[in-house]
Design a protein around this motif. Sequence first.
Motif, short mmCIF file in Angstrom:
data_model
loop_
_atom_site.label_atom_id
_atom_site.label_comp_id
_atom_site.label_asym_id
_atom_site.label_seq_id
_atom_site.Cartn_x
_atom_site.Cartn_y
_atom_site.Cartn_z
N SER A 396 0.82 -1.21 0.00
CA SER A 396 0.00 0.00 0.00
C SER A 396 0.85 1.26 0.00
O SER A 396 0.33 2.37 -0.19
N ASN A 397 2.16 1.12 0.20
CA ASN A 397 3.04 2.28 0.11
C ASN A 397 3.15 2.80 -1.31
O ASN A 397 3.56 3.95 -1.53
N SER A 398 2.82 1.96 -2.28
CA SER A 398 2.72 2.41 -3.66
C SER A 398 1.32 2.98 -3.87
O SER A 398 0.34 2.25 -3.95
N ILE A 399 1.23 4.30 -3.96
CA ILE A 399 -0.08 4.92 -4.13
C ILE A 399 -0.70 4.50 -5.45
O ILE A 399 -1.92 4.35 -5.57
N THR A 400 0.14 4.27 -6.47
CA THR A 400 -0.38 3.86 -7.78
C THR A 400 -1.01 2.48 -7.69
O THR A 400 -2.09 2.23 -8.24
N TRP A 401 -0.34 1.55 -7.02
CA TRP A 401 -0.88 0.20 -6.87
C TRP A 401 -2.15 0.23 -6.02
O TRP A 401 -3.14 -0.44 -6.33
N SER A 402 -2.14 0.99 -4.93
CA SER A 402 -3.33 1.08 -4.07
C SER A 402 -4.52 1.64 -4.85
O SER A 402 -5.66 1.16 -4.70
#
Length: 498
Positions: A396-402
Amino acid sequence: MILGIDLGTSMVKAALFDPDGECLAVAARRSSPTSYGQGRMEQDFEEIVNAVGEVMAEACSGRPVPRAIGITGQSDGLWLLDRDGRGCGRAVSWLDDRGNPYLQDWIDRGVFEAVFRRNGNAIFPGSHAPLMAAMSAAEPDRLALAHTASYLKDGILQRLTGARVTDTSDASLPFLDVVARDYDPEILRMLGLEHCRHLLAPVMPGPGQAFPLNAEGAALTGLPTGIPVHAGPFDLVACPIGAGVERPGEGLIIIGTTLACEVLVDRVDTSGPAVGMTLCMPQNDRWIRSMPATVGTATLDWILSLVGATHKDVDALLAESSPGSRGVTALPFFSTTGERAPFVDVRARGQLAGLSTATTRADLVRSVCESVAYAARECIEAAGLTGTLSVCGGGSNSITWSRMVADALQRPLSVARKPEVGARGAAMVAMDVVGIDYDRVSWTRPEGVIEPRRERAALHEAGFAHYREIVESARHLWHSPNRDLCHVPREKLPCPAT
């Protein structure tokens, strides 16, 4: 101060919180499983014990002594300990696949489903039962030396306090009657593991109790004796507590090594498909219905290593491709143990399709991330989500993936308060047990909300439908007789000529 310990699969962390839930310090040490080939994954318990001492000392350095310590961490695997709480050889990780044939036998004979109908838990290869069966067959002398078939957090509790116990969350799978909250002798009998009953630690009722830090624990951590230490619940239950999941129907997606999709429930239902976990919460009338897929950040790690990239490249790579990954599709089942949610299949394997000479490494990475997002949708729907949904975990630290996950689900995602959601949950339960008053709303205040992009709803609806189609097609092929005929296990390959 309250100290939370999170014993992850790849990292050991300590987080120090103030009375309002602000995280003042985090200390971490890497402690990853070691691969020995042929699907064998093991960890050094003594290495983790030393790492725990180091992170606790570092997080507390120069600050007031914590009033309580809460421990959470990875579950399952087989942590064989002697009477003094020391490892009987290397521990078998939950990622290890030596339990595969035993689980497949239980599936074939109907034992797997019969166990699920008793306690709502689907056994998977890396859980206690298959690993005990494998150890009984391959290393009976080592099993005979053990005093406890422990879980990691319970082994650490024993080294810090001398207490040999477990909690109801870790014990839920595979041997617990999750309503009576004690071991079910019939499950042990059905699995042929009655001879291992003496290895199971006593189960603490309810939220359990705290035990004082003893002299050995004080020497290891540099903290004074007497501090109350509480172990449990394990991470799949500690995280929803730390994320503020409190009402039945609310859920959490943990994008970690495991993609855990979970919903809080107020009853045990064993009538549906035999899949997922039913994990006891500290409250006697609450459970977590969990679909812990094996397709989390370990899947992303695999594709990144394949294309020569790292975690810091993820958002840029996702931006280089387009929604739908320019026609590339993926099945993210790359674990050697197969899949355990939303279906159980030890033969499940990943795939990449739709490739051409125009395919880029960004397309490959995006296709895998999209497939994990679709797996999250399938799992959270299978878990029975009806309320709000939160997200946490390293992915979830990847805002794009989240945001991709929010788009695939077409649901808003509340971002759980950072950092260290699992350690936060462990600290909260420790305070409950010790009797420390705190503001739960303040401790679990979300970081924000990720809204789904409605303009992408149709694209992801079609993408999810296609994902379901290729999963069903692949499941048939995984069990094709021709698959066995064309596959020669590595250990049976002929030796090269000398």
